[in-house]
Design an enzyme around this catalytic site. Structure first.
Site, short mmCIF file in Angstrom:
data_model
loop_
_atom_site.label_atom_id
_atom_site.label_comp_id
_atom_site.label_asym_id
_atom_site.label_seq_id
_atom_site.Cartn_x
_atom_site.Cartn_y
_atom_site.Cartn_z
NE ARG A 149 64.28 10.41 16.29
CZ ARG A 149 63.92 11.64 15.94
NH1 ARG A 149 62.73 11.87 15.40
NH2 ARG A 149 64.74 12.67 16.12
CE LYS A 150 70.70 10.75 10.36
NZ LYS A 150 72.07 10.82 9.80
CB THR A 151 62.07 6.26 9.44
OG1 THR A 151 61.59 7.02 10.55
CG2 THR A 151 62.90 5.10 9.98
#
Length: 305
Positions: A149-151
């Site tokens: 989820r490190k977007t």
């Protein structure tokens, strides 16, 4: 590398939420908030422009590219399918005509940078995903490779979409998609068990609970408390494999759970002992979408058109 490494991408556009087209309108507005000076210069004459790919990679982001030009009353004709591998496998220089855009000159140029940036970023993530997955499979790993989820805020749809086209799992999409309990959750509630029980009391049966643990004992506690996924975080080589193998043996036939390995895993070390072992069900990595090299595209108007 070849196109067969990635999943066929034909219907992934159907997954996109209703909001995605509004985002593209916002991107166009951001790029031209006032007068379009360059557009004034070129005018309204109908022209054709060729989309060239100038570096090797997996084509991804077609719906976003199409929508940019649809909103500008242009048409796009593709010569390749999404998910196709563009360029030579030896990494030599390439220049491939990937698509043709037809419309008013000023509108082609109005959409050019938004469309290219989106396509280049999405294709870069698909390329990194496909390469990572291929390397894991070559090492004998048969489990799941997942992004994280490190977007980029506001760009998540594009980046997660690129992972799908590249053949990897998106992991959880957002905070509402799955319950992930990390060290801060556990410290805030006092124990792994407290955190898992509190999460289950709210999310019920319909969501999975993924718990990040730092040791074998914490993993046992998470499984016993009812975690669906146990993330063995930042464990080194032999410790990681030993813990995973031991947990699978100890709880065989007693509890259903998945084991996830995370922390510092990238394409350069994925084949090393300690990351690739089939006692681990999921390898999650941010390396496929953070600091990922873009695929190089350009859009050139044909002066004779």
């Amino acid at each position: 590398m070849s196109a067969s490494t990635a999943k066929p991408a034909g219907v992934y556009a159907h997954l996109l939420p209703p909001s995605w087209k509004r985002k593209i309108a916002e991107w166009l507005q951001e790029d031209c908030p006032s007068f379009d000076w360059g557009g004034f210069v070129v005018g309204e004459d109908t022209k054709r422009a060729t989309l060239f790919c100038k570096s090797e990679g997996c084509l991804a982001g077609v719906p976003f590219f199409d929508e940019v030009f649809r909103q500008l009353d242009c048409t796009v004709t593709w010569h390749y399918n999404e998910g196709d591998w563009l360029g030579s496998s030896d990494g030599s220089a390439v220049k491939i005509a990937v698509a043709t855009v037809t419309g008013a000159s000023r509108k082609i140029l109005l959409g050019e940078r938004v469309a290219l940036n989106t396509l280049a970023r999405c294709s870069g993530i698909a390329t990194a995903s496909a390469r990572f997955l291929a390397k894991a499979r070559t090492a004998g790993y048969t489990g799941i490779v997942a992004g994280t989820r490190k977007t980029t805020p506001g760009f998540r749809d594009v980046e997660k979409y690129g992972m799908l086209v590249g053949g990897v799992d998106m992991h959880r999409y957002d905070l509402s998609s799955m319950v992930m309990l990390k060290d801060n959750h556990i410290w805030s509630t006092g124990s792994v068990t407290n955190a898992v029980h509190a999460a289950r009391s709210a999310c019920g049966f319909s969501l999975k609970i993924d718990v990040e643990v730092q040791s074998y004992d914490e993993a046992v506690e998470a499984i016993t408390a009812g975690a669906d996924v146990v993330m063995l975080d930042n464990m080194d080589g032999d410790t990681l494999i030993s813990n995973a193998t031991r947990l699978k043996a100890e709880f065989a036939g007693k509890h259903k759970f998945l084991l996830e390995s995370s922390g510092g895993i990238d394409i350069d070390n994925v084949q090393q002992g300690g990351h690739v072992d089939n006692a681990i069900d999921i390898i999650s990595t941010s390396s496929i979408h953070q600091s990922t090299k873009h695929v190089d595209f350009s859009l050139k108007i044909d002066p004779s058109s």
